[in-house]
Design a protein around this motif. Structure first.
Motif, PDB file in Angstrom:
ATOM      1  N   GLY A 130       0.806  -1.215   0.000  1.00  0.00           N
ATOM      2  CA  GLY A 130       0.000   0.000   0.000  1.00  0.00           C
ATOM      3  C   GLY A 130       0.842   1.269   0.000  1.00  0.00           C
ATOM      4  N   ARG A 131       0.173   2.394   0.188  1.00  0.00           N
ATOM      5  CA  ARG A 131       0.857   3.696   0.147  1.00  0.00           C
ATOM      6  C   ARG A 131       1.243   4.181   1.537  1.00  0.00           C
ATOM      7  NH1 ARG A 131      -3.117   7.646  -2.849  1.00  0.00           N
ATOM      8  NH2 ARG A 131      -1.387   9.074  -2.318  1.00  0.00           N
ATOM      9  N   TYR A 132       0.565   3.707   2.556  1.00  0.00           N
ATOM     10  CA  TYR A 132       0.758   4.228   3.903  1.00  0.00           C
ATOM     11  C   TYR A 132       1.501   3.223   4.796  1.00  0.00           C
ATOM     12  CZ  TYR A 132      -2.861   7.260   2.021  1.00  0.00           C
ATOM     13  OH  TYR A 132      -3.582   8.108   1.203  1.00  0.00           O
ATOM     14  N   ASP A 133       2.058   3.756   5.877  1.00  0.00           N
ATOM     15  CA  ASP A 133       2.807   2.901   6.804  1.00  0.00           C
ATOM     16  C   ASP A 133       1.929   1.794   7.377  1.00  0.00           C
ATOM     17  OD1 ASP A 133       4.883   4.562   6.336  1.00  0.00           O
ATOM     18  OD2 ASP A 133       4.929   5.496   8.321  1.00  0.00           O
ATOM     19  N   LEU A 134       2.578   0.663   7.625  1.00  0.00           N
ATOM     20  CA  LEU A 134       1.884  -0.508   8.163  1.00  0.00           C
ATOM     21  C   LEU A 134       2.594  -0.972   9.427  1.00  0.00           C
ATOM     22  CD1 LEU A 134      -0.082  -3.025   7.775  1.00  0.00           C
ATOM     23  CD2 LEU A 134       1.793  -4.053   6.500  1.00  0.00           C
ATOM     24  N   ASN A 135       1.815  -1.355  10.444  1.00  0.00           N
ATOM     25  CA  ASN A 135       2.410  -1.848  11.689  1.00  0.00           C
ATOM     26  C   ASN A 135       2.715  -3.345  11.561  1.00  0.00           C
ATOM     27  OD1 ASN A 135       3.386  -1.663  14.213  1.00  0.00           O
ATOM     28  ND2 ASN A 135       1.463  -1.241  15.242  1.00  0.00           N
ATOM     29  N   PHE A 136       3.990  -3.685  11.764  1.00  0.00           N
ATOM     30  CA  PHE A 136       4.457  -5.083  11.722  1.00  0.00           C
ATOM     31  C   PHE A 136       4.817  -5.457  13.155  1.00  0.00           C
ATOM     32  CE2 PHE A 136       8.265  -7.879  10.221  1.00  0.00           C
ATOM     33  CZ  PHE A 136       7.510  -9.025  10.374  1.00  0.00           C
ATOM     34  N   TRP A 137       3.897  -6.194  13.796  1.00  0.00           N
ATOM     35  CA  TRP A 137       4.112  -6.467  15.212  1.00  0.00           C
ATOM     36  C   TRP A 137       3.621  -7.841  15.633  1.00  0.00           C
ATOM     37  CZ3 TRP A 137       0.220  -2.912  18.347  1.00  0.00           C
ATOM     38  CH2 TRP A 137      -1.058  -3.059  17.822  1.00  0.00           C
ATOM     39  N   ASP A 138       3.935  -8.196  16.905  1.00  0.00           N
ATOM     40  CA  ASP A 138       3.624  -9.522  17.445  1.00  0.00           C
ATOM     41  C   ASP A 138       2.133  -9.849  17.430  1.00  0.00           C
ATOM     42  OD1 ASP A 138       6.320  -9.969  18.137  1.00  0.00           O
ATOM     43  OD2 ASP A 138       6.071  -8.817  19.966  1.00  0.00           O
ATOM     44  N   SER A 139       1.298  -8.847  17.654  1.00  0.00           N
ATOM     45  CA  SER A 139      -0.141  -9.094  17.823  1.00  0.00           C
ATOM     46  C   SER A 139      -0.801  -9.694  16.599  1.00  0.00           C
ATOM     47  CB  SER A 139      -0.846  -7.786  18.192  1.00  0.00           C
ATOM     48  OG  SER A 139      -0.361  -7.307  19.429  1.00  0.00           O
ATOM     49  N   THR A 140      -0.113  -9.640  15.470  1.00  0.00           N
ATOM     50  CA  THR A 140      -0.673 -10.201  14.236  1.00  0.00           C
ATOM     51  C   THR A 140      -0.660 -11.731  14.251  1.00  0.00           C
ATOM     52  OG1 THR A 140       0.176  -8.276  13.065  1.00  0.00           O
ATOM     53  CG2 THR A 140      -0.438 -10.150  11.707  1.00  0.00           C
ATOM     54  N   PHE A 141       0.131 -12.342  15.130  1.00  0.00           N
ATOM     55  CA  PHE A 141       0.372 -13.785  15.056  1.00  0.00           C
ATOM     56  C   PHE A 141      -0.058 -14.519  16.325  1.00  0.00           C
ATOM     57  CE2 PHE A 141       3.546 -11.333  12.765  1.00  0.00           C
ATOM     58  CZ  PHE A 141       3.371 -11.784  11.469  1.00  0.00           C
ATOM     59  N   ARG A 142      -0.501 -15.759  16.128  1.00  0.00           N
ATOM     60  CA  ARG A 142      -0.820 -16.675  17.218  1.00  0.00           C
ATOM     61  C   ARG A 142      -0.340 -18.068  16.808  1.00  0.00           C
ATOM     62  NH1 ARG A 142      -1.359 -12.607  19.345  1.00  0.00           N
ATOM     63  NH2 ARG A 142      -3.019 -11.804  20.686  1.00  0.00           N
ATOM     64  N   ALA A 188      -6.889  -7.807   8.505  1.00  0.00           N
ATOM     65  CA  ALA A 188      -8.117  -7.034   8.759  1.00  0.00           C
ATOM     66  C   ALA A 188      -9.326  -7.732   8.141  1.00  0.00           C
ATOM     67  CB  ALA A 188      -7.967  -5.621   8.187  1.00  0.00           C
ATOM     68  N   GLU A 189      -9.076  -8.448   7.032  1.00  0.00           N
ATOM     69  CA  GLU A 189     -10.179  -9.118   6.323  1.00  0.00           C
ATOM     70  C   GLU A 189     -10.365 -10.571   6.749  1.00  0.00           C
ATOM     71  OE1 GLU A 189      -7.604  -7.650   4.942  1.00  0.00           O
ATOM     72  OE2 GLU A 189      -8.432  -5.815   4.079  1.00  0.00           O
ATOM     73  N   GLY A 190      -9.601 -11.071   7.701  1.00  0.00           N
ATOM     74  CA  GLY A 190      -9.711 -12.468   8.109  1.00  0.00           C
ATOM     75  C   GLY A 190      -8.354 -12.971   8.593  1.00  0.00           C
ATOM     76  N   GLU A 191      -8.107 -14.273   8.405  1.00  0.00           N
ATOM     77  CA  GLU A 191      -6.798 -14.806   8.811  1.00  0.00           C
ATOM     78  C   GLU A 191      -6.390 -15.992   7.950  1.00  0.00           C
ATOM     79  OE1 GLU A 191      -7.078 -17.981  12.414  1.00  0.00           O
ATOM     80  OE2 GLU A 191      -7.375 -15.912  13.020  1.00  0.00           O
ATOM     81  N   SER A 192      -5.082 -16.217   7.884  1.00  0.00           N
ATOM     82  CA  SER A 192      -4.525 -17.366   7.177  1.00  0.00           C
ATOM     83  C   SER A 192      -3.779 -18.220   8.194  1.00  0.00           C
ATOM     84  CB  SER A 192      -3.564 -16.922   6.079  1.00  0.00           C
ATOM     85  OG  SER A 192      -4.237 -16.186   5.083  1.00  0.00           O
ATOM     86  N   SER A 193      -3.466 -19.461   7.830  1.00  0.00           N
ATOM     87  CA  SER A 193      -2.761 -20.339   8.760  1.00  0.00           C
ATOM     88  C   SER A 193      -1.703 -21.155   8.032  1.00  0.00           C
ATOM     89  CB  SER A 193      -3.736 -21.255   9.480  1.00  0.00           C
ATOM     90  OG  SER A 193      -4.446 -22.057   8.555  1.00  0.00           O
ATOM     91  N   ALA A 194      -0.669 -21.519   8.769  1.00  0.00           N
ATOM     92  CA  ALA A 194       0.425 -22.326   8.225  1.00  0.00           C
ATOM     93  C   ALA A 194       0.757 -23.422   9.230  1.00  0.00           C
ATOM     94  CB  ALA A 194       1.640 -21.463   7.970  1.00  0.00           C
TER      95      ALA A 194
END
Length: 201
Positions: A130-142, A188-194
């Protein structure tokens, strides 16, 4: 009238003191010079060398042994696996994207933690399309292990500028009996898993 003979300078008290001081200074200087030349140590060079090497040896030995001792202590204190790294098998698909946000699993490692658990560390790359800054942090993952969802240890909190990428580590502390785990990536639109497989050394 009889002439008075001049008093000899050496016969006066100040003269005697000055002469004594000069002699002491000369002798001291001579002794120091001979000492620096090693005249007094000529009879025991071997003892001197042995003493010097004896002093240096413990220091060198301590410098060599100490890290080993520390590593051994860490290994025994960490419990399972004796501190050796475990094998983590990643899925074939390692890139996950939703809208302008993309995460890629670059690598993974696991080793026993000091608490007797396993520290599973994932290195991920976050790409901001995207064009704007994005937060890359721990809370995105479980991480789901045995039906229990674990949050990562604190540490990762970065800003990724628009149209750029940044890499970071996400670490989970999980039970030592882990053999497989499911990494969940929240968008923001859902989640993926690995799905990950973990095996002891």
């Amino acid at each position: 009238m009889a002439e008075e003979k001049p008093t000899n300078w050496w016969a006066t008290l100040p003269g005697l003191l000055t002469a004594a001081a000069a002699v002491i200074t000369a002798v001291t200087g001579l002794l120091l010079g001979l000492g620096q030349l090693g005249v007094f140590d000529a009879g025991q060079p071997a003892a001197s060398t042995a003493s010097a090497s004896g002093t240096a040896s413990p220091g060198a030995s301590a410098g060599t042994v100490q890290p080993g001792a520390g590593a051994s202590s860490s290994g025994s204190g960490s419990g399972t696996g004796n501190g050796a790294e475990w094998k983590v098998t990643l899925p074939t698909e390692r890139t996950y994207r939703a809208a302008d946000v993309e995460y890629e699993i670059l690598s993974a490692s696991a080793r026993p933690d000091v608490s007797g658990k396993i520290a599973l560390t994932l290195t991920l790359r976050c790409t901001n399309h995207g064009r704007y800054d994005l937060n890359f942090w721990d809370s995105t993952f479980r991480l789901n292990v045995g039906g229990v969802s674990y949050s990562p240890d604190p540490g990762l909190n970065e800003l990724v500028a628009g149209d750029s990428s940044k890499s970071g580590d996400v670490r989970f502390t999980v039970p030592a009996d882990i053999r497989e785990a499911l990494l969940r990536i929240k968008f923001a639109e859902g989640e993926s898993s690995a799905r990950l497989a973990v095996s002891p050394p």
